[in-house]
Motif scaffolding. Sequence first.
Motif, short mmCIF file in Angstrom:
data_model
loop_
_atom_site.label_atom_id
_atom_site.label_comp_id
_atom_site.label_asym_id
_atom_site.label_seq_id
_atom_site.Cartn_x
_atom_site.Cartn_y
_atom_site.Cartn_z
N SER A 136 38.79 -55.44 -35.44
CA SER A 136 39.96 -55.49 -34.54
C SER A 136 39.54 -55.39 -33.07
O SER A 136 40.23 -55.91 -32.18
CB SER A 136 40.94 -54.37 -34.89
OG SER A 136 40.26 -53.15 -34.93
N THR A 157 42.17 -64.13 -37.29
CA THR A 157 41.80 -63.22 -38.38
C THR A 157 41.61 -64.04 -39.65
O THR A 157 40.73 -63.77 -40.47
CB THR A 157 42.88 -62.14 -38.58
OG1 THR A 157 42.94 -61.38 -37.38
CG2 THR A 157 42.55 -61.23 -39.73
N VAL A 209 38.46 -63.99 -42.16
CA VAL A 209 38.57 -63.75 -43.60
C VAL A 209 37.84 -64.85 -44.37
O VAL A 209 37.15 -64.60 -45.36
CB VAL A 209 40.07 -63.67 -43.99
CG1 VAL A 209 40.27 -63.78 -45.49
CG2 VAL A 209 40.69 -62.39 -43.45
N SER A 232 38.61 -59.40 -47.22
CA SER A 232 39.88 -59.04 -46.63
C SER A 232 39.65 -58.46 -45.23
O SER A 232 38.58 -57.90 -44.96
CB SER A 232 40.50 -58.00 -47.55
OG SER A 232 41.76 -57.69 -47.16
N GLU A 233 40.65 -58.59 -44.37
CA GLU A 233 40.52 -58.18 -42.97
C GLU A 233 39.93 -56.77 -42.82
O GLU A 233 39.03 -56.53 -42.02
CB GLU A 233 41.92 -58.24 -42.34
CG GLU A 233 41.98 -57.88 -40.91
CD GLU A 233 43.43 -57.90 -40.40
OE1 GLU A 233 44.32 -58.41 -41.10
OE2 GLU A 233 43.64 -57.40 -39.29
N THR A 275 46.39 -69.54 -43.10
CA THR A 275 46.42 -68.33 -42.28
C THR A 275 47.86 -67.87 -42.06
O THR A 275 48.81 -68.47 -42.55
CB THR A 275 45.76 -68.58 -40.91
OG1 THR A 275 46.46 -69.65 -40.26
CG2 THR A 275 44.30 -68.97 -41.05
N ASP A 322 43.80 -67.50 -49.03
CA ASP A 322 43.10 -67.61 -47.74
C ASP A 322 42.57 -69.01 -47.44
O ASP A 322 42.28 -69.31 -46.30
CB ASP A 322 41.95 -66.60 -47.71
CG ASP A 322 42.49 -65.19 -47.78
OD1 ASP A 322 43.24 -64.81 -46.86
OD2 ASP A 322 42.22 -64.48 -48.76
#
Length: 526
Positions: free
Chosen positions: A183, A198, A202, A208-209, A350, A356
Motif C-alpha cells: 500500500s 492493485t 495481484v 492476493s493484495e 480488476t 483476477d
Amino acid sequence: MSENTHSQEYDDLFPVVVIGAGLAGLAAAAHLAERGAEPLVLDADSLWPGGRLSGGKPDVIAHEGQDWTFKTEHSVHGVWGGYLNLRATIERFTDTKLQLSYGEDWVNRWGKHVRHMEAGNAVRSKYIPAPFHYLNLLFNPSIWANIAPWDFLSLPGLLVSTALTVGFDPIGEGRSLDGLPMSIYFRGWTPNLRATFTGLAVNLLAASEEDIDLTAFIAGLRFYTMLRRDAWQLRFFPADTHTSLIQPLIDSITANEGYVMGGMTVTRIDRSDVGWQVVATAGTGEVRRFHTKNVIIATDAPGAQRLLAASKDTAADAAEMIFPEGLRNAVVRLWYKTSPPEGVMGGMLTGDFLPDNFFWLHRIYDDFRQWHDATGGSAIEMHVYGPKDVLDMPDANLMAACATEVTRAWPGLKGQFLYGTVRRNSGVQTRFRVPDERTLAVNTPWDGIAACGDWVRHDTPALWMERSTTTGIAAANTVLSNLGLEPYPVLYPPPPELLARGLGGLIRLGRRVLGKPIMGLLRATK
Ligand SMILES: Cc1cc2nc3c(=O)[nH]c(=O)nc-3n(C[C@H](O)[C@H](O)[C@H](O)COP(=O)(O)OP(=O)(O)OC[C@H]3O[C@@H](n4cnc5c(N)ncnc54)[C@H](O)[C@@H]3O)c2cc1C
C-alpha cells in the motif's frame, strides 16, 4: 513417469539426485542429463509430475452429439519477454513453438459498470519510452471511461512511485524490507487508480493484495514491465504445460540415461560415507535410500523447509533461514455454447471483479480451437488468487460466482453455460519474498547440495517460471563443475531502456545521499 525398471540400481550410487520434478528440478535434470550426468529425479506426486505446471485427467464434455476431450493442467502459463533461460531451455529440449499473444485486455468493473481496454499493445509498442510508457494508455480512447479528471491528482504520487521503481532494485540489493506493505507504493494515488493498479500487482505476484510486500511488487514491476516496453510481451504454449514442457523435459532426461520417479516423498537427507543419503517414502509406504555426492533441492518453499528441518545435518542452518509461505489459489474453467466477438487471448480483471485474470482457451490451445471451429463454443480460464474468504468458497459457489462475472464482462454469453471445472493448488504457490541473505541460495551452506526454485536466491531479477529455470540451470552448473563437466550459460534480461537507466542512475545517486532519511520516512508512514 518413467517405469521403475532398475529398482536395484536406485538404491545404489547416483551422480546426482534432484528432489522435486517441477520446472526447476526438471530444467536442472535435463541440463545435467544432456551432459551425461545421469540424474535421478524424485517427486512426491505419483501421477502428474511438473508441480505447478502439472497436467491432469482430461475433461470430457458431451456437446452437440459428440464427446470432446480437453487436456487439462494446473493453469495456463504466460511466458514473458524476459524469460530468456526458459525459452533457451524450451529450444534445447523440446519441439514446442511458443505463440505470441496478440494483445491483452484490461477489463475493469466498478459495480455494474464494466470497461474493456486493450492494454498490452498500448503499453509495449507505442512511442513513450520506459519508465513512462504507461502514459501511452492515455492515447487509448477507452481509458477515458476508466479514469476521471481528478485521477490526474495522482500525478505527483505516480512520479514518486515510478522513481522508487527505477531507482530501487530490491533483488539486486538483496533487500526484502519485510513488513513494508504494498500500500505504501500507492501513497498519493486516487482510489480509482490505486484499485486498478492493485489488480496489476495481484496478477504479477499471483497473490492476493494483502499477501504482497512492497519490495516484491517493485521487483515484479521492474522485471515484468517498468524498465522496458518489451518486457511485457507475452507468449503462450501451444498446448497444456504438461504436453508442451513437462513431458518433453522428462523424455529428454530419460533419453539421456536419467531417471524420473514419481510417488517418492523425500523425508530426509543425511550425510553419508559417499556424501549424502536421500531417504524417500514411496506411496506404498516402502522406505528407499539413494546415495549420491550431489543433491539438488528443487521443491516448493514449504516442502524445502519441512525437509531441511527434518534432516539433522541441515536443521540448524535451516532454522536461521526464512522460507516464503505457500499460498492457495483456484483456477476456474468454464465452457459456453457460443463465443464472444473475436478479440484478445486473455487479460486482467480488476476493480470489483472476483477473478483476477482470464484466458480464452479456444484462442490459445489446439484442442479447444478444434472444438470451437466445429461448434462455435468458447472456453475461458480464470485465476482466483484470493482473498481468503473467496478461496474458502465451495467449488460450486466459486464456479457460479465466476460465471456471473463472465456474463457481466461478456453479456452475450448469458444463458450459454455448458460445463465448468475448479482446480485448486494445495497451498504451495510461493508468496514471493525478495530473496536476501536469510534465503536459501543456489549454492547452499552444505557441501554437495544446491537448490533451485522460484523462491531461491540468485542474482537474476527474474520471477516465477524464469526464476525456476534460471536457478535450475545455475544449480545444474554447480553440480557440473563438481563433476568436471562443462556448465551452461545463464542468461540475464537486457538492460533497462535508456531513459529508465538514466533516471535509475540519478535516483540511486540521490539515495546514496538521502537514503537513510527516506527509509525512515517510509517506515514512519507505514
Ligand atoms: C495459478 C498459477 C498461475 C501461474 N501463472 C504463471 C505464469 O503465467 N507465468 C509464470 O512464469 N509463472 C506462473 N506461475 C508460477 C509458476 O507456476 C511457478 O513459478 C513454477 O511452476 C514453479 O516451479 P518450481 O519447480 O520452482 O516449483 P513447483 O512447481 O512447486 O515444483 C516443486 C516440486 O517439488 C515436489 N516436492 C515437494 N516436496 C517434495 C518432497 N519432500 N519430496 C519429493 N518431491 C517434493 C512437488 O511435488 C513439486 O512437483 C503460476 C502459478 C500459479 C499457481
